[in-house]
Motif scaffolding. Sequence first.
Motif, PDB file in Angstrom:
ATOM      1  N   GLY A 447       4.059   4.505  -4.137  1.00  0.00           N
ATOM      2  CA  GLY A 447       1.813   4.091  -4.356  1.00  0.00           C
ATOM      3  C   GLY A 447       0.819   3.288  -3.248  1.00  0.00           C
ATOM      4  O   GLY A 447      -0.038   3.156  -3.261  1.00  0.00           O
ATOM      5  N   SER A 448       1.368   2.286  -2.103  1.00  0.00           N
ATOM      6  CA  SER A 448       1.304   1.071  -1.426  1.00  0.00           C
ATOM      7  C   SER A 448       0.443   2.182  -0.446  1.00  0.00           C
ATOM      8  O   SER A 448       1.070   3.461  -0.028  1.00  0.00           O
ATOM      9  CB  SER A 448       1.651   0.179  -1.824  1.00  0.00           C
ATOM     10  OG  SER A 448       2.916   0.833  -0.582  1.00  0.00           O
ATOM     11  N   ILE A 449      -0.545   2.021  -0.540  1.00  0.00           N
ATOM     12  CA  ILE A 449      -1.464   2.385   0.573  1.00  0.00           C
ATOM     13  C   ILE A 449      -0.935   1.943   2.435  1.00  0.00           C
ATOM     14  O   ILE A 449      -1.203   0.673   2.064  1.00  0.00           O
ATOM     15  CB  ILE A 449      -2.971   2.178   0.948  1.00  0.00           C
ATOM     16  CG1 ILE A 449      -3.465   3.085  -0.827  1.00  0.00           C
ATOM     17  CG2 ILE A 449      -3.619   2.876   1.725  1.00  0.00           C
ATOM     18  CD1 ILE A 449      -2.986   4.095  -0.911  1.00  0.00           C
ATOM     19  N   TRP A 450      -0.980   2.296   3.196  1.00  0.00           N
ATOM     20  CA  TRP A 450      -0.355   1.871   4.446  1.00  0.00           C
ATOM     21  C   TRP A 450      -1.244   2.519   5.837  1.00  0.00           C
ATOM     22  O   TRP A 450      -1.581   3.362   5.960  1.00  0.00           O
ATOM     23  CB  TRP A 450       1.182   1.258   4.952  1.00  0.00           C
ATOM     24  CG  TRP A 450       2.037   1.277   3.938  1.00  0.00           C
ATOM     25  CD1 TRP A 450       2.028   1.755   2.414  1.00  0.00           C
ATOM     26  CD2 TRP A 450       2.438  -0.280   3.621  1.00  0.00           C
ATOM     27  NE1 TRP A 450       3.186   0.835   2.448  1.00  0.00           N
ATOM     28  CE2 TRP A 450       2.981   0.038   3.023  1.00  0.00           C
ATOM     29  CE3 TRP A 450       2.871  -1.314   5.205  1.00  0.00           C
ATOM     30  CZ2 TRP A 450       3.516  -1.498   3.080  1.00  0.00           C
ATOM     31  CZ3 TRP A 450       3.306  -1.794   5.143  1.00  0.00           C
ATOM     32  CH2 TRP A 450       4.067  -2.149   3.979  1.00  0.00           C
ATOM     33  N   ALA A 451      -1.644   1.783   6.463  1.00  0.00           N
ATOM     34  CA  ALA A 451      -2.724   1.752   7.820  1.00  0.00           C
ATOM     35  C   ALA A 451      -1.615   1.446   8.709  1.00  0.00           C
ATOM     36  O   ALA A 451      -1.431  -0.099   9.233  1.00  0.00           O
ATOM     37  CB  ALA A 451      -4.314   1.594   7.596  1.00  0.00           C
ATOM     38  N   ILE A 460      -2.291  -1.973   2.178  1.00  0.00           N
ATOM     39  CA  ILE A 460      -3.765  -2.180   1.407  1.00  0.00           C
ATOM     40  C   ILE A 460      -3.715  -1.500  -0.120  1.00  0.00           C
ATOM     41  O   ILE A 460      -3.020  -0.997  -0.423  1.00  0.00           O
ATOM     42  CB  ILE A 460      -4.684  -1.607   1.982  1.00  0.00           C
ATOM     43  CG1 ILE A 460      -5.150  -0.874   3.709  1.00  0.00           C
ATOM     44  CG2 ILE A 460      -6.085  -0.968   1.300  1.00  0.00           C
ATOM     45  CD1 ILE A 460      -5.776  -0.115   4.047  1.00  0.00           C
ATOM     46  N   HIS A 461      -3.907  -2.629  -1.130  1.00  0.00           N
ATOM     47  CA  HIS A 461      -3.891  -2.373  -2.784  1.00  0.00           C
ATOM     48  C   HIS A 461      -4.665  -1.403  -2.764  1.00  0.00           C
ATOM     49  O   HIS A 461      -5.585  -0.985  -2.642  1.00  0.00           O
ATOM     50  CB  HIS A 461      -3.644  -3.750  -3.271  1.00  0.00           C
ATOM     51  CG  HIS A 461      -3.402  -3.333  -5.030  1.00  0.00           C
ATOM     52  ND1 HIS A 461      -4.243  -2.749  -5.402  1.00  0.00           N
ATOM     53  CD2 HIS A 461      -2.348  -4.473  -5.781  1.00  0.00           C
ATOM     54  CE1 HIS A 461      -3.925  -2.902  -6.916  1.00  0.00           C
ATOM     55  NE2 HIS A 461      -2.853  -3.660  -6.715  1.00  0.00           N
ATOM     56  N   PHE A 465      -8.285  -3.294  -2.779  1.00  0.00           N
ATOM     57  CA  PHE A 465      -8.469  -3.269  -1.256  1.00  0.00           C
ATOM     58  C   PHE A 465      -7.806  -4.902  -0.857  1.00  0.00           C
ATOM     59  O   PHE A 465      -8.194  -4.689  -0.266  1.00  0.00           O
ATOM     60  CB  PHE A 465      -9.740  -2.702  -1.886  1.00  0.00           C
ATOM     61  CG  PHE A 465     -10.114  -2.168  -2.221  1.00  0.00           C
ATOM     62  CD1 PHE A 465      -9.495  -0.943  -2.560  1.00  0.00           C
ATOM     63  CD2 PHE A 465     -11.633  -2.315  -3.087  1.00  0.00           C
ATOM     64  CE1 PHE A 465      -9.862   0.192  -3.303  1.00  0.00           C
ATOM     65  CE2 PHE A 465     -12.060  -1.136  -3.636  1.00  0.00           C
ATOM     66  CZ  PHE A 465     -11.469  -0.442  -3.638  1.00  0.00           C
ATOM     67  N   ALA A 466      -6.721  -5.535  -1.281  1.00  0.00           N
ATOM     68  CA  ALA A 466      -6.713  -6.905  -0.168  1.00  0.00           C
ATOM     69  C   ALA A 466      -5.412  -6.465   0.255  1.00  0.00           C
ATOM     70  O   ALA A 466      -4.666  -5.253   0.265  1.00  0.00           O
ATOM     71  CB  ALA A 466      -5.530  -7.205  -1.750  1.00  0.00           C
ATOM     72  N   THR A 467      -5.546  -6.657   1.349  1.00  0.00           N
ATOM     73  CA  THR A 467      -4.364  -6.928   2.401  1.00  0.00           C
ATOM     74  C   THR A 467      -3.302  -7.332   2.610  1.00  0.00           C
ATOM     75  O   THR A 467      -3.475  -8.451   2.837  1.00  0.00           O
ATOM     76  CB  THR A 467      -5.721  -6.308   3.788  1.00  0.00           C
ATOM     77  OG1 THR A 467      -6.271  -7.310   4.284  1.00  0.00           O
ATOM     78  CG2 THR A 467      -6.656  -5.122   3.585  1.00  0.00           C
ATOM     79  N   GLN A 468      -2.095  -7.083   2.992  1.00  0.00           N
ATOM     80  CA  GLN A 468      -1.728  -8.181   4.175  1.00  0.00           C
ATOM     81  C   GLN A 468      -0.797  -7.132   5.026  1.00  0.00           C
ATOM     82  O   GLN A 468      -0.299  -5.867   5.294  1.00  0.00           O
ATOM     83  CB  GLN A 468      -0.094  -7.530   3.255  1.00  0.00           C
ATOM     84  CG  GLN A 468       1.264  -8.800   3.110  1.00  0.00           C
ATOM     85  CD  GLN A 468       2.001  -9.772   2.599  1.00  0.00           C
ATOM     86  OE1 GLN A 468       1.451  -9.381   1.606  1.00  0.00           O
ATOM     87  NE2 GLN A 468       2.758 -10.152   3.113  1.00  0.00           N
TER      88      GLN A 468
END
Length: 778
Positions: A447-451, A460-461, A465-468
């Motif tokens: 379910g995690s979002i990845w760009a 991206i959470h 919407f927090a990013t790492q």
Amino acid sequence: MRKFYLLIVLFLFAFFTNAQIKVQGVLRNDIPGKTTSQLKVAASTATINFSDIRYWVGTGSNQAALVIQWNDSKNPDALVWGFRWDGNATGEDMVKAIAKADHRFLTLMYQGTPQGTAIGGFGFDLDGQNANALYYNGNTASPLYPVNGIVNTSAYNFDDYTAVDANDHWESGWMSKGYWSYWVKNPSNPNFGYSSVGASSRVLQNGSWDAWNFNPSFNSVPISSTMTPVSPYVSAAGLMNLTKKTNTAKTTNFTDGFFMVNEEWFGHTNGSVNFIGNNGQIDYRVYSTVNNNHAFGATTQFGTIYGDKFYFVSKQAADGGDTQYTPGGRLVVANAQTMQKIATFNTIGGADGRSFLGVNEHKGYIGTSNGVYLFDIDNLQVGSVIAGTATSGGGQYSGQIGNMIRSSQYVFAVKQSEGILIIDPKSDTLIHTIAGSFNSIVQAKDGSIWAIQDQTLINIHPTTFATQSYNIPTTQYSDSWGAWNAGSFTASNTENVLYWIKAGSGWDPGKQIVKFDVTTKAFNENFITIPGQTSTYKQIPYGAALRVNPVTGALILNTTESGYGAHFQKNWIHTFDSNGNLTDTKTLIDYYWFPSLAVFPDNTAPVISSAFPSQVTATNVTTIDLKTIISDDDNAIAAIVKTVKSNNNSSVVSATINVNDELILTPLATGTADIVISFNSNGKVVEKTLTVNSIASTLTTVDVKKLEFSIYPNPVTDVLYIKTQEKVINVSIYDASGKFINVQLNNGQINVNMLPKGMYIIKAVTDKAVYQQKLIKN
């Protein structure tokens, strides 16, 4: 004097003896002992009738026959095709039409001579190996593949060409090996007669015959008394017929395999889609076959299946160079199970097409060269642009929208140079932008979002919407914005991993597939090496090039041949298992397919687990985790959209679904309510009715406080206060046009003094729910 006259007579005799033959309109005095009258030895009548011809090319009320006789001791020889037309047509028209339609047949042509087109060679694939290509001057490293059945040359150098496959029919010549003599027969003629003009000057008549007869070593050979009608062209896969004499829809099961969307050859053909069956069969241009030669628009780069509809997106509405297929526009909607056309759209708000995303069973989003547009699925209508997604006053490509994904709560869309646009699909409003230069975006199995950027992965959470960031150790991802395609960045539905193809250097495309483990954050930058790297002309990825089968986890890789021109007619589709082992390779028939994207059928609907109760008793706030009770074999569980469809007694119990996909039941009074929960997985919807027995008397003060959310004062002048017992994760404000305004939450307070007077929307995301209220600034 008498001796002088005798010499002149002898000279003229010798001259006319060697100069009375014309080959395709060219006077030849270099063919000793041949005159037109001497060539009559080759004349004969046709040995078959038009009714015997099995393969007809073209349409019209007129018909003619073409005979090609190689005299190379390979059988069958003296092959016969039929040609139909209306209006005027020449022998050249007939040869070109048949060469274009029958991929077993090829011809060598020198076009644009003073006598028109000179035909220097004919070939035919006798052994079915699809190796129809030529070598020039023995250069085996650079085979020349026919374009529409033609290999072009710019001189009478026909003797220098040989066939790639020595087992096929091939003869060519002009100066040394021999030459092709041209024989014609009109309806009024009982026999063939030698034509001293070329095919460009030969005007066909209804019922006429043309025969091309090779003279090996300049020796005349009679036209054969045995002529073999050619069977209709069928591809190596067994069912393709580019002349549409068959209908693959009757035999193809579009659920058992996958699709390959094709960009197609710009300037020649509109976009198409092939189907690669699990039985090994390849059906070509299946949409065109089913829909009477209709196609997509120009440069089709994207396709997706949503709710049993197939959405094909092209950059432009039509390719003006395509005379064989009817263009379908920038957006084509078809039945995903039958390929029957449903609707076509030439325009999308004045922008070029890029991508499509199903949002719910009623609407979709269209990504374009400038913004995201709404699409009404129920009424099949293109709507307006979503505010804030287009670039006002920019160029045609200044607001390019690339890939888009739908999580259970939001839509994430990549916008060139600007970042990731986050859209609330309930209100179709842009609620947040993650700034940066991104190439593509996916959702992993967990379910995690990845760009992905050039050399960085961004996590991206999905709700905060927090990013790492995670730096790709040594390689880069290939930028696909210039001539946009969907890119190779892709996620598995069976493992918690991501894949992509690393960029090469300069003009050299990448040759390695990278694997990223989402759980361990480990990179494998040499997971798979693309096949075909040992020859002079290597296999290279094209279009999106890489996708993962959602059911099996297998990787599908499409490649073409490096080089230039005719090399792009060579295309392969490789399958790898999840361990990186090559399990299958399919070779497409030679053509400029320019494959864009693999698309997998959606064969299963979501399934609700028996663990989901039919009824519950709510004496206080009750939470049911919806993520654990829904599944879908061929779609990501994390992307399934859960909604409360109806509540027949909302005064008794409140039913909401929070950002964590939890059903929150809050008793308001004593009584019974039927709550219908809807689960939408890629457009396929199932529902569950939950009966709630509400007992409101036990609702505690703590539970009530958990549900409290308020803003004050409203209207506000300077400082806005937010009151809630829940943990506030994110607060955002939007003006009346939907434009996002950056504000900071500090100890439950927001300073709005800088806002102009007017109406706003404030949206707060907590750990339990999403709240949205109107705000008035004085």
